[in-house]
Design an enzyme around this catalytic site. Sequence first.
Site, short mmCIF file in Angstrom:
data_model
loop_
_atom_site.label_atom_id
_atom_site.label_comp_id
_atom_site.label_asym_id
_atom_site.label_seq_id
_atom_site.Cartn_x
_atom_site.Cartn_y
_atom_site.Cartn_z
N LYS A 13 0.82 -1.22 0.00
CA LYS A 13 0.00 0.00 0.00
C LYS A 13 0.85 1.27 0.00
O LYS A 13 0.62 2.19 -0.78
CB LYS A 13 -0.92 0.02 1.23
N ARG A 88 -9.81 0.93 9.28
CA ARG A 88 -9.40 -0.45 9.53
C ARG A 88 -10.48 -1.27 10.21
O ARG A 88 -10.32 -2.48 10.36
CB ARG A 88 -8.13 -0.46 10.39
N ARG A 127 12.04 -5.85 6.81
CA ARG A 127 12.18 -4.43 6.51
C ARG A 127 13.15 -3.73 7.46
O ARG A 127 13.19 -4.01 8.65
CB ARG A 127 10.82 -3.71 6.59
N ARG A 159 11.67 -1.53 12.76
CA ARG A 159 10.58 -1.03 13.60
C ARG A 159 10.13 -2.11 14.57
O ARG A 159 10.14 -3.30 14.24
CB ARG A 159 9.39 -0.62 12.73
N ARG A 170 -0.18 -8.71 13.72
CA ARG A 170 -0.85 -7.69 12.90
C ARG A 170 -1.73 -8.34 11.83
O ARG A 170 -2.82 -7.84 11.53
CB ARG A 170 0.20 -6.78 12.24
#
Length: 215
Positions: A13, A88, A127, A159, A170
Amino acid sequence: MNIILFGPPGAGKGTQAKKLVDFYGIPQISTGDILRANVRAETELGLAAKAFMDRGDLVPDEVLIGIIKNRLNEPDCTKGFILDGYPRTLPQANALGVILEEIEKPIDIILNFEVPDEELVERTSGRLMCKCGASYHKTFNPPKKAGICDICGAEVYQRADDTEEAVKNRLEVYKKQTQPLIDYYKETGILVTLDGTKDINEVFEGIKGILTKFA
């Protein structure tokens, strides 16, 4: 155009949103980016949201709804906007509908990116980020010098919500709370699902073709 981007963590996204910003000149509104900026600045909002974000949980609706309303009323949204990561949940979707009706900015199209869970975990848990805004991947796009940003020379980091455990959490949260929105928005006739496993540029060309039909 007023656009919503849907898809689980790591579906692309954010990448596609940035390409849309460059091509169409409308702003990307990412609640994640706004919240992380507040966390870094240690604002009252950031401190309240940090515990939820570190676990990979959703930040409470009352926090996000206020952020979105204020952001959509800013001058750069006059010609359109891209909502990335919001809504969401069904309550958020209902609240957004009220906000958009008040400010007379209806959604034109919703783009939904689909990617298998296994690929999402691999993408997201690898990431690496830098404070300058650059991003890397341990496997697919590592920095030239291990642990150091190619652009500014600062140390890259992962992160807290990109660890494998947090990513899996998640995804579960997404399936339980966000997946029902797909059915909710299908009834509007403006939701289009794309294959997020394709090459980034191939996905974007598909998006441009879709937007041409809806414009």
